[in-house]
Design a protein around this motif. Structure first.
Motif, PDB file in Angstrom:
ATOM      1  N   TYR A  52      44.130  38.241  35.431  1.00 16.48           N
ATOM      2  CA  TYR A  52      43.546  39.218  34.508  1.00 16.48           C
ATOM      3  C   TYR A  52      44.366  39.424  33.235  1.00 16.48           C
ATOM      4  CZ  TYR A  52      41.616  40.324  39.133  1.00 16.48           C
ATOM      5  OH  TYR A  52      41.060  40.246  40.385  1.00 16.48           O
ATOM      6  N   TYR A 189      41.890  34.332  30.938  1.00 21.53           N
ATOM      7  CA  TYR A 189      41.939  35.652  31.564  1.00 21.53           C
ATOM      8  C   TYR A 189      40.555  36.309  31.539  1.00 21.53           C
ATOM      9  CZ  TYR A 189      47.012  35.272  30.728  1.00 21.53           C
ATOM     10  OH  TYR A 189      48.320  34.855  30.704  1.00 21.53           O
ATOM     11  N   ILE A 193      38.204  37.501  34.763  1.00 20.44           N
ATOM     12  CA  ILE A 193      37.759  38.883  34.965  1.00 20.44           C
ATOM     13  C   ILE A 193      36.244  38.953  35.101  1.00 20.44           C
ATOM     14  CG2 ILE A 193      37.603  41.160  33.880  1.00 20.44           C
ATOM     15  CD1 ILE A 193      40.319  40.580  32.560  1.00 20.44           C
ATOM     16  N   ALA A 220      46.880  44.804  32.418  1.00 25.01           N
ATOM     17  CA  ALA A 220      46.790  43.952  33.604  1.00 25.01           C
ATOM     18  C   ALA A 220      48.090  43.187  33.800  1.00 25.01           C
ATOM     19  CB  ALA A 220      45.629  42.979  33.458  1.00 25.01           C
ATOM     20  N   ARG A 223      46.899  39.566  39.152  1.00 23.17           N
ATOM     21  CA  ARG A 223      45.630  39.941  39.780  1.00 23.17           C
ATOM     22  C   ARG A 223      45.552  41.440  40.064  1.00 23.17           C
ATOM     23  NH1 ARG A 223      43.058  35.668  42.791  1.00 23.17           N
ATOM     24  NH2 ARG A 223      42.799  33.930  41.332  1.00 23.17           N
ATOM     25  N   ILE A 225      45.012  45.394  37.868  1.00 19.57           N
ATOM     26  CA  ILE A 225      44.917  46.149  36.621  1.00 19.57           C
ATOM     27  C   ILE A 225      45.370  47.579  36.886  1.00 19.57           C
ATOM     28  CG2 ILE A 225      42.960  44.759  35.842  1.00 19.57           C
ATOM     29  CD1 ILE A 225      41.258  47.418  36.283  1.00 19.57           C
TER      30      ILE A 225
END
Length: 426
Positions: A52, A189, A193, A220, A223, A225
């Motif tokens: 992410y 990224y 997402i 983020a 993996r 956030i």
């Protein structure tokens, strides 16, 4: 002498028991400490660039973000967290850490990367994986994700319609937040997402700093956030004083208006609204905390691409046989300049209007609806209040729902303001 020996033995046994319990407690404390999940352990950085982003890695890797562990139950709950949602603290604020999918879903995504010859470059087990993938056209992949057919089984449910001509405008904030990331890597990224869960993309498109009713997005790392912890879910407020519920209801109607009209370029229609997907902040403002499912309508469509009824309002005609569901047509929403869908979702489903639809749409989340049991003195002063709520849910004419929804918000604001004045006078 026998009595004295028995007392001594008893006291020795008591001392040994206390020492044993103390050692057990100390050992348990050490075990729990080793079992506690840290924010850094959630990152799965080795899976980047199929992740992410890296924008908040500094804070996570420096232990500035700490996951909250309150007792034995919380420790084990975090250890076996099926939803992959964790609560923590960052810079003196409460935050939520999300991996954006269940473990099984993330496993399936990685398996897909490793079995698709076109995406194998991103496979976590690929020994030749590069930090900046070259062979994949992520921009085309992103466009495809945002326009996938609504019947697709894809996890992501962010859709841009009816055209993609202004996709870069929609994603402007996302690109701006990518900082020094090279274009190819930030697109990697973004694609990841969108494939797994588009919530962080939506939180950047509609930043809370600009007044949108969503949590603040911090960033983020791999993996995971990090976003703002808003407060308890809306379902917790069922028995709060009516004035407080009225203020929350007003903020929900204001959110419906913002998502529909505030942006001159795009309309944002939330397709998964429920009391559990809405939280209430300390000022009694409702915010939408699950932004995974959303239809974005581009309002700037050329004349030759418009449907014959493009300029007409799309009215959500509720299917009353659909119990506890949000009935809508994505195709109809995408075929019109505006839709009353957001007003329908707020007024009809579980939130304001449930007491009048209890036979067909009742739910245990907010029995009777958020505005249940209107006080008699308020009913006497505002006798049209039940009618406004009813018309917002089941309009008698095509344009009634939005007009009445805005009027209902004005009435609720007036009631809340008058109540504040009375408190100040006394």
């Amino acid at each position: 002498m026998l009595y004295f020996n028995n007392v001594v033995r008893f006291r020795k046994w008591k001392v040994f028991l206390i020492l044993g319990l103390f050692s057990l407690a100390l050992g348990l404390k050490v075990v729990l400490k080793t079992l506690r999940v840290t924010a850094a352990q959630l990152t799965d950085l080795r899976k980047c660039p199929a992740c992410y982003g890296l924008s908040i890695c500094g804070a996570i890797l420096n232990n500035e973000i700490v996951i909250r562990h309150r007792g034995v139950y919380a420790t084990f709950a975090n250890l076996f967290n099926a939803k992959n949602v964790f609560f923590g603290n960052y810079a003196g604020e409460k935050v939520v850490l999300k991996k954006l999918a269940h473990t099984s879903e993330l496993y399936a995504f990685d398996k897909m990367l490793c079995t698709d010859s076109k995406l194998f470059e991103l496979c976590p087990n690929n020994s030749n994986k590069k930090s900046v993938p070259r062979a994949i056209d992520f921009y085309t992949q992103i466009t495809r994700e945002l326009t996938t057919d609504f019947a697709s089984d894809n996890i992501s449910n962010l859709r841009l319609c009816p055209i993609t001509d202004h996709m870069d405008d929609l994603l402007y904030n996302v690109y701006a937040n990518s900082g020094n990331d090279k274009k190819q890597i930030s697109h990697a990224y973004l694609w990841t997402i969108l494939r797994i869960n588009p919530e962080p993309v939506v939180l950047q498109i509609l930043p809370t700093e600009d007044g949108w009713p969503v949590p603040k997005y911090y960033g983020a790392c791999g993996r995971v956030i990090v976003e703002e912890y808003v407060g308890p879910p809306l379902s917790n407020y069922h028995q709060e004083p009516w004035i407080r519920r009225a203020k929350i209801a007003s903020s929900l109607l204001e959110a419906a208006q913002k998502f529909t009209y505030r942006s001159p370029h795009f309309g944002f229609y939330l397709t998964d609204i429920s009391p559990d997907n809405i939280a209430v902040d300390p000022k009694d403002n409702a915010k939408f905390i699950d932004m995974e499912n959303i239809i974005v309508v581009d309002k700037r469509i050329q004349q030759n691409n418009r449907t014959s009824d493009w300029e007409e309002l799309e009215v959500n005609k509720v299917d009353f046989t659909c119990q506890n569901c949000l009935a809508f047509s994505p195709v109809d929403i995408c075929s019109h300049h505006f839709s009353d869908h957001n007003y329908y979702a707020v007024c009809q489903l579980d939130l304001l209007f449930q007491h009048l639809l209890s036979r067909t749409t009742s739910s245990n989340a907010i029995p009777g609806g958020l505005l249940h049991d209107i006080p008699n003195d308020i009913l006497q002063q505002y006798p049209n209040l039940p009618t406004l709520i009813e018309q917002c849910a089941i309009p008698s004419a095509a344009h009634t729902r939005i007009v009445v929804g805005d009027l209902l918000r004005e009435v609720l604001n007036e009631i809340v303001l008058e109540n504040t004045r009375q408190i100040l006078r006394h």
